[in-house]
Motif scaffolding. Structure first.
Motif, mmCIF file in Angstrom:
data_model
loop_
_atom_site.group_PDB
_atom_site.id
_atom_site.type_symbol
_atom_site.label_atom_id
_atom_site.label_comp_id
_atom_site.label_asym_id
_atom_site.label_seq_id
_atom_site.Cartn_x
_atom_site.Cartn_y
_atom_site.Cartn_z
ATOM 1 N N MET A 1 -8.103 -4.307 -8.502
ATOM 2 C CA MET A 1 -8.440 -4.333 -7.092
ATOM 3 C C MET A 1 -9.953 -4.463 -6.948
ATOM 4 S SD MET A 1 -7.332 -1.568 -4.282
ATOM 5 C CE MET A 1 -7.978 -1.592 -2.662
ATOM 6 N N THR A 2 -10.373 -5.300 -6.036
ATOM 7 C CA THR A 2 -11.807 -5.486 -5.820
ATOM 8 C C THR A 2 -12.321 -4.478 -4.813
ATOM 9 O OG1 THR A 2 -11.412 -7.099 -4.079
ATOM 10 C CG2 THR A 2 -11.641 -7.947 -6.328
ATOM 11 N N ALA A 3 -13.610 -4.204 -4.887
ATOM 12 C CA ALA A 3 -14.229 -3.253 -3.967
ATOM 13 C C ALA A 3 -14.253 -3.847 -2.563
ATOM 14 C CB ALA A 3 -15.641 -2.937 -4.429
ATOM 15 N N SER A 4 -14.133 -2.980 -1.577
ATOM 16 C CA SER A 4 -14.162 -3.398 -0.187
ATOM 17 C C SER A 4 -15.599 -3.607 0.277
ATOM 18 C CB SER A 4 -13.491 -2.319 0.675
ATOM 19 O OG SER A 4 -13.613 -2.643 2.034
ATOM 20 N N ASP A 5 -15.827 -4.649 1.042
ATOM 21 C CA ASP A 5 -17.120 -4.910 1.655
ATOM 22 C C ASP A 5 -16.858 -5.219 3.124
ATOM 23 O OD1 ASP A 5 -19.541 -5.802 2.609
ATOM 24 O OD2 ASP A 5 -19.944 -7.130 0.911
ATOM 25 N N PRO A 6 -16.855 -4.182 3.977
ATOM 26 C CA PRO A 6 -16.484 -4.378 5.379
ATOM 27 C C PRO A 6 -17.309 -5.454 6.095
ATOM 28 C CG PRO A 6 -16.573 -2.050 4.879
ATOM 29 C CD PRO A 6 -17.113 -2.767 3.680
ATOM 30 N N LYS A 7 -18.605 -5.508 5.847
ATOM 31 C CA LYS A 7 -19.409 -6.538 6.513
ATOM 32 C C LYS A 7 -18.991 -7.940 6.073
ATOM 33 C CE LYS A 7 -23.652 -4.115 7.755
ATOM 34 N NZ LYS A 7 -25.125 -4.171 7.711
ATOM 35 N N ALA A 8 -18.703 -8.110 4.802
ATOM 36 C CA ALA A 8 -18.266 -9.422 4.318
ATOM 37 C C ALA A 8 -16.928 -9.806 4.938
ATOM 38 C CB ALA A 8 -18.171 -9.424 2.795
ATOM 39 N N ASP A 9 -16.014 -8.838 5.060
ATOM 40 C CA ASP A 9 -14.720 -9.110 5.691
ATOM 41 C C ASP A 9 -14.901 -9.530 7.147
ATOM 42 O OD1 ASP A 9 -13.472 -8.366 3.334
ATOM 43 O OD2 ASP A 9 -12.948 -6.356 4.049
ATOM 44 N N LEU A 10 -15.710 -8.775 7.878
ATOM 45 C CA LEU A 10 -15.954 -9.095 9.284
ATOM 46 C C LEU A 10 -16.599 -10.469 9.424
ATOM 47 C CD1 LEU A 10 -17.227 -5.603 10.457
ATOM 48 C CD2 LEU A 10 -15.056 -6.680 11.103
ATOM 49 N N HIS A 11 -17.578 -10.739 8.584
ATOM 50 C CA HIS A 11 -18.260 -12.024 8.657
ATOM 51 C C HIS A 11 -17.309 -13.184 8.345
ATOM 52 C CE1 HIS A 11 -20.909 -15.368 7.482
ATOM 53 N NE2 HIS A 11 -21.574 -14.949 8.543
ATOM 54 N N PHE A 12 -16.432 -13.006 7.373
ATOM 55 C CA PHE A 12 -15.476 -14.057 7.020
ATOM 56 C C PHE A 12 -14.620 -14.447 8.225
ATOM 57 C CE2 PHE A 12 -11.202 -15.307 5.850
ATOM 58 C CZ PHE A 12 -11.435 -16.418 5.060
ATOM 59 N N TYR A 13 -14.058 -13.453 8.910
ATOM 60 C CA TYR A 13 -13.185 -13.751 10.047
ATOM 61 C C TYR A 13 -13.966 -14.259 11.256
ATOM 62 C CZ TYR A 13 -9.279 -12.153 7.383
ATOM 63 O OH TYR A 13 -8.319 -12.054 6.409
ATOM 64 N N LEU A 14 -15.179 -13.787 11.429
ATOM 65 C CA LEU A 14 -16.022 -14.302 12.503
ATOM 66 C C LEU A 14 -16.368 -15.766 12.242
ATOM 67 C CD1 LEU A 14 -17.660 -14.014 15.071
ATOM 68 C CD2 LEU A 14 -19.475 -12.924 13.714
ATOM 69 N N GLN A 15 -16.767 -16.085 11.019
ATOM 70 C CA GLN A 15 -17.150 -17.464 10.710
ATOM 71 C C GLN A 15 -15.962 -18.411 10.786
ATOM 72 O OE1 GLN A 15 -20.441 -18.387 10.353
ATOM 73 N NE2 GLN A 15 -19.516 -20.392 10.679
ATOM 74 N N SER A 16 -14.792 -17.959 10.372
ATOM 75 C CA SER A 16 -13.624 -18.845 10.461
ATOM 76 C C SER A 16 -13.310 -19.176 11.912
ATOM 77 C CB SER A 16 -12.409 -18.234 9.756
ATOM 78 O OG SER A 16 -11.901 -17.128 10.464
ATOM 79 N N ALA A 17 -13.495 -18.230 12.819
ATOM 80 C CA ALA A 17 -13.270 -18.498 14.244
ATOM 81 C C ALA A 17 -14.329 -19.450 14.783
ATOM 82 C CB ALA A 17 -13.283 -17.189 15.032
ATOM 83 N N ARG A 18 -15.578 -19.230 14.398
ATOM 84 C CA ARG A 18 -16.666 -20.123 14.833
ATOM 85 C C ARG A 18 -16.380 -21.564 14.404
ATOM 86 N NH1 ARG A 18 -21.342 -16.391 12.128
ATOM 87 N NH2 ARG A 18 -21.904 -15.085 13.908
ATOM 88 N N ASP A 19 -16.029 -21.733 13.146
ATOM 89 C CA ASP A 19 -15.770 -23.070 12.624
ATOM 90 C C ASP A 19 -14.605 -23.739 13.351
ATOM 91 O OD1 ASP A 19 -17.829 -22.759 10.756
ATOM 92 O OD2 ASP A 19 -16.473 -22.138 9.155
#
Length: 197
Positions: A1-19
């Protein structure tokens, strides 16, 4: 299991919506990106202008990090709903670049502050205007995905283009005949359900 990075998760979903929102403009004329497609005037370029404005507010001003971007459609004397459409003088390039600058500004806020940082939303009532950065980012993600969905439907009604982006339409593969048959089955099911009511 990989470590959680909440900011990276939030940024991923924000950027996918922007795109997804920006992809809906590709290949369309100035008229098509601006024309109102619903009784309330929903249009593609207006959705981009709105989400840019929203990011600058929630992920900038709310945390004491104003962008310095002039937003005349938010001034006291401005027309109501001015962030939901682009004037003839507001070019596609201007609105898209405004959105990209809003991304950069919002991303800098997310990077600079802890997620539990408390900000004050300037346009909310003073007795309940405090939010954490985490809350604000989730709000912006939800709103941007909502508007991406609206843009998806508007674009499909124009030329049939659907999905998150060119490489990910998330739709079953089917030719025009398959889709016509599928839509016909849905119509017949709706009519049958209506008769049983």
């Amino acid at each position: 299991m990989t470590a959680s990075d909440p900011k990276a998760d939030l940024h991923f979903y924000l950027q996918s919506a922007r795109d997804a929102v920006l992809w809906k403009l590709e290949g369309l004329s100035e008229y098509d990106i601006r024309r109102p497609r619903t009784p309330t005037g929903t249009n593609l370029l207006g959705l981009v202008k709105h989400v840019a404005t929203m990011e600058l507010g929630y992920l900038g001003d709310t945390f004491g990090r104003p962008s310095g971007e002039p937003l005349p459609w938010l001034e006291d004397a401005a027309e109501s709903n001015g962030d939901m459409w682009a004037t003839a003088d507001e070019s596609r390039e201007y609105i898209v670049q405004l959105y990209r600058r809003a991304w950069a500004h919002a991303d800098a806020t997310i990077d600079a502050l802890p997620l539990d940082t408390v900000g004050k939303v300037p346009w909310w009532p003073a007795d309940r205007n405090e939010v954490t950065l985490h809350h604000a980012v989730v709000r912006v993600i939800a709103d941007t995905h909502r508007h991406a969905g609206q843009a998806d439907i508007v674009r499909e009604l124009m030329d049939g283009a659907v999905g998150m982006n060119k490489g990910n339409d998330s739709m079953p593969s089917g030719d025009a005949a398959w889709w016509e048959n599928y839509r016909g089955r849905l119509e017949r099911a709706a009519q049958e359900a209506d008769r049983h009511e």
